[in-house]
Every structure is written in C-alpha cells, then in structure tokens.
Design a protein around this motif. Structure first.
Motif, PDB file in Angstrom:
ATOM      1  N   ASP A  60      30.347  -8.933  -7.245  1.00  0.00           N
ATOM      2  CA  ASP A  60      30.256  -7.727  -6.408  1.00  0.00           C
ATOM      3  C   ASP A  60      31.117  -6.571  -6.923  1.00  0.00           C
ATOM      4  N   GLY A  61      31.304  -6.502  -8.235  1.00  0.00           N
ATOM      5  CA  GLY A  61      32.067  -5.408  -8.827  1.00  0.00           C
ATOM      6  C   GLY A  61      33.569  -5.569  -8.771  1.00  0.00           C
ATOM      7  N   ASP A  62      34.033  -6.666  -8.195  1.00  0.00           N
ATOM      8  CA  ASP A  62      35.475  -6.916  -8.110  1.00  0.00           C
ATOM      9  C   ASP A  62      35.944  -7.709  -9.326  1.00  0.00           C
ATOM     10  N   ARG A  63      37.245  -7.621  -9.599  1.00  0.00           N
ATOM     11  CA  ARG A  63      37.819  -8.465 -10.659  1.00  0.00           C
ATOM     12  C   ARG A  63      37.664  -9.918 -10.261  1.00  0.00           C
ATOM     13  N   PHE A  64      37.459 -10.768 -11.246  1.00  0.00           N
ATOM     14  CA  PHE A  64      37.434 -12.199 -10.976  1.00  0.00           C
ATOM     15  C   PHE A  64      38.853 -12.641 -10.626  1.00  0.00           C
ATOM     16  N   PRO A  65      38.994 -13.696  -9.805  1.00  0.00           N
ATOM     17  CA  PRO A  65      40.349 -14.170  -9.470  1.00  0.00           C
ATOM     18  C   PRO A  65      41.069 -14.691 -10.713  1.00  0.00           C
ATOM     19  N   ALA A  66      42.377 -14.627 -10.667  1.00  0.00           N
ATOM     20  CA  ALA A  66      43.182 -15.130 -11.787  1.00  0.00           C
ATOM     21  C   ALA A  66      42.895 -16.616 -11.986  1.00  0.00           C
ATOM     22  N   ARG A  67      42.852 -17.033 -13.220  1.00  0.00           N
ATOM     23  CA  ARG A  67      42.581 -18.443 -13.529  1.00  0.00           C
ATOM     24  C   ARG A  67      43.782 -19.282 -13.112  1.00  0.00           C
ATOM     25  N   PRO A  68      43.545 -20.520 -12.694  1.00  0.00           N
ATOM     26  CA  PRO A  68      44.645 -21.363 -12.206  1.00  0.00           C
ATOM     27  C   PRO A  68      45.615 -21.779 -13.306  1.00  0.00           C
ATOM     28  N   ASN A  69      45.149 -21.921 -14.526  1.00  0.00           N
ATOM     29  CA  ASN A  69      46.020 -22.305 -15.637  1.00  0.00           C
ATOM     30  C   ASN A  69      46.123 -21.127 -16.592  1.00  0.00           C
TER      31      ASN A  69
END
Length: 119
Positions: A100-109
C-alpha cells in the motif's frame, strides 16, 4: 527532453561520494575490528549483490552514453548514482504494489542469509 536523476537525494548537482562515505568501516577488516557494522543515517554502503557480466557492461555503457548525450537534461553523475536511483525506483514500486505504498517493516534479523534461495 529526458531527465535522468543524478542521485537518490533528488539533488541533480550532488556529487557521488562513493562507498563508505558515511559509515565507518563497513564490511572491511578494520570495520569488523572496530564494530563498523552500523550505518550512519545518510551514509553510503556497498551493495552486496552480483549481476551478470553482460548486464554490468550494459549498465556501464548506458551511464557513459547518458553522460555524453546532449538530449539528456540531467545525466547521471556516476554509475553509483544511476544504480542508487534505479534501486530506489524498484523499492518504491514494490512498496506501492505489495504494501500500500508504505515501507516494508524492518526485518527481524539484521543479517540476510546468503547462498542459493530456499525452496
């Protein structure tokens, strides 16, 4: 006339400072000894990726051709600036299409797995 962004910063006159301009150490031996794994905001890092030899040659030829073409209003200032703009465009397209045009969440590792893809 075509416009080619010189850098991801939006400043066509910005000079590319090359790799490691902001972060200390990076992936170098010295960086590992002094803990240079972190990245300073606004800094630059090398991209740990491989591309085919033919594509790399096409990339180099394209950057030089755009720099020499008088029809290009804002030519890329360097190969790094051209690649950075292309990556930014691809990331924004993926975010728009799949998040939806938002940044992807930070990766867990913090570290990405290397080697062949799983599956």
């Amino acid at each position: 006339m075509p416009k080619i962004s010189g850098s991801g910063s939006g400043d066509p006159g910005a000079k590319d400072k090359g790799s490691g301009a902001g972060a200390v150490g990076g992936s170098s031996i010295l960086g590992k000894l002094i803990g240079g794994g972190g990245q300073a905001p606004g800094g630059k890092s090398k991209v740990p990726a491989y591309v085919g030899n033919d594509l790399l040659e096409r990339l180099r030829d394209t950057v030089v051709a755009l720099q020499r073409n008088p029809k290009v209003e804002i030519p890329p200032v360097s190969l790094s600036a051209f690649v950075e703009a292309a990556i930014e465009s691809a990331v924004e397209e993926a975010e728009a299409q799949y998040n939806d045009g938002d940044r992807f969440p930070a990766r867990p590792n913090a570290k990405l797995k290397t080697g062949p893809p799983v599956g």
